[in-house]
Scaffold this motif. Structure first.
Motif, short mmCIF file in Angstrom:
data_model
loop_
_atom_site.label_atom_id
_atom_site.label_comp_id
_atom_site.label_asym_id
_atom_site.label_seq_id
_atom_site.Cartn_x
_atom_site.Cartn_y
_atom_site.Cartn_z
N ALA A 9 -9.98 -9.92 11.30
CA ALA A 9 -9.90 -8.84 10.32
C ALA A 9 -8.50 -8.24 10.25
N ASP A 10 -7.87 -8.05 11.40
CA ASP A 10 -6.60 -7.32 11.43
C ASP A 10 -5.47 -8.21 11.94
N GLU A 11 -4.27 -7.90 11.45
CA GLU A 11 -3.17 -8.82 11.71
C GLU A 11 -1.84 -8.07 11.76
N GLU A 87 0.75 -11.04 0.20
CA GLU A 87 0.04 -10.34 -0.88
C GLU A 87 -1.47 -10.47 -0.71
N ARG A 88 -1.88 -11.68 -0.38
CA ARG A 88 -3.33 -11.98 -0.27
C ARG A 88 -3.96 -11.18 0.86
N HIS A 89 -3.21 -11.00 1.95
CA HIS A 89 -3.79 -10.38 3.15
C HIS A 89 -3.25 -8.97 3.41
N ALA A 90 -2.63 -8.38 2.38
CA ALA A 90 -1.97 -7.07 2.57
C ALA A 90 -2.90 -6.03 3.17
N ASP A 91 -4.17 -6.05 2.77
CA ASP A 91 -5.11 -5.04 3.28
C ASP A 91 -5.43 -5.23 4.76
N ASP A 92 -5.21 -6.45 5.27
CA ASP A 92 -5.53 -6.74 6.67
C ASP A 92 -4.30 -6.61 7.58
N ILE A 93 -3.10 -6.52 6.96
CA ILE A 93 -1.87 -6.49 7.76
C ILE A 93 -1.58 -5.05 8.17
N LEU A 94 -1.70 -4.78 9.45
CA LEU A 94 -1.49 -3.42 9.96
C LEU A 94 0.00 -3.08 10.05
N VAL A 95 0.79 -4.08 10.45
CA VAL A 95 2.24 -3.90 10.57
C VAL A 95 2.91 -5.23 10.24
N ALA A 96 4.02 -5.17 9.50
CA ALA A 96 4.85 -6.37 9.29
C ALA A 96 6.14 -6.17 10.09
N LEU A 128 7.50 -5.50 1.09
CA LEU A 128 6.51 -5.00 2.06
C LEU A 128 6.23 -3.52 1.83
N GLN A 129 7.27 -2.77 1.50
CA GLN A 129 7.08 -1.34 1.23
C GLN A 129 6.24 -1.12 -0.03
N GLU A 130 6.48 -1.95 -1.03
CA GLU A 130 5.70 -1.83 -2.27
C GLU A 130 4.22 -2.09 -2.02
N LEU A 131 3.93 -2.96 -1.07
CA LEU A 131 2.54 -3.26 -0.74
C LEU A 131 1.95 -2.23 0.24
N ASP A 132 2.76 -1.22 0.59
CA ASP A 132 2.32 -0.18 1.54
C ASP A 132 2.01 -0.73 2.92
N ILE A 133 2.72 -1.78 3.31
CA ILE A 133 2.54 -2.33 4.65
C ILE A 133 3.59 -1.68 5.57
N PRO A 134 3.17 -0.97 6.62
CA PRO A 134 4.14 -0.41 7.55
C PRO A 134 5.05 -1.52 8.07
N THR A 135 6.35 -1.30 8.01
CA THR A 135 7.31 -2.37 8.32
C THR A 135 8.28 -1.94 9.40
#
Length: 205
Positions: A9-11, A87-96, A128-135
């Motif tokens: 689930a989380d990545e 993009e596909r897994h943005a909701d599951d990516i906790l941090v990039a 990554l910022q546009e996708l709201d993924i903490p980077t």
């Protein structure tokens, strides 16, 4: 090529140019060896490492950008696949974790900053910022850098965040993966996990 993602689930993902030390960092984070090569482009599909007891994994995505001996269309294809995976897994990516080479990143960014051209590292950071993924930008190979603060301030400037870098310690993490010196990165990742109420995953960093 990118379709066999483990069912987790989380990545946390590692991304960045070829040959910046992503696979070495992956080994430091997981204690597990992945194929690393002296020449760019060794990792052509995602390497994921998961823990049986937790619904979580760390994924080392293929490097993008210049790779000697790799045709441009293949390079573009890899970059497109990396972007689509994120993009596909943005909701599951906790941090990039965007890995850059501390020694050469400023030169590379400046060399590719012509009219209408956005350098890959800057482009990826904003994507990554546009996708709201903490980077977190892991600035690797810092043992080879003399003017450390100046270099990190310049990087902030290129990424569009205001220097000094020290006010961005959740975003800019100077490390030397090869020597196991990655504590600033671990601190930054733990900060983002805490912010998402995922204290259960801090033990991995």
């Amino acid at each position: 090529m990118f379709d066999d993602r483990p069912n987790r689930a989380d990545e946390v993902v590692l991304t960045g140019r070829s040959n910046v030390g992503k696979s070495t960092l992956m080994r430091e984070l997981t204690g597990h060896s992945f194929e690393t090569g002296g020449k760019p482009g060794v990792t052509r599909s995602p390497n994921s490492y998961d823990w049986a007891s937790d619904d979580f994994m760390i994924t080392d995505l293929p490097g993008f950008g210049f790779m000697s001996g790799v045709p441009e269309e293949v390079r573009e294809e890899i970059k497109t696949e990396v972007v689509q995976y994120i993009e596909r897994h943005a909701d599951d990516i906790l941090v990039a974790i965007l890995v850059v080479d501390g020694k050469s990143v400023i030169d590379i960014i400046d060399r590719h900053s012509g009219e209408g051209e956005i350098p890959h590292d800057v482009e990826m950071f904003h994507f990554l910022q546009e996708l709201d993924i903490p980077t977190v930008v892991a600035v690797n190979k810092m043992d080879k850098v003399d003017d450390r603060d100046e270099r990190l301030n310049d990087l902030c400037d290129r990424l569009g965040i205001y220097p000094p870098w020290k006010q961005w310690q959740e975003t800019i993490a100077p490390i030397t993966a090869k020597k196991g010196s990655i504590e600033p990165l671990n601190d930054a990742v733990r900060h983002h996990l805490e912010a998402q109420k995922r204290d259960d995953l801090k033990k991995f960093f």
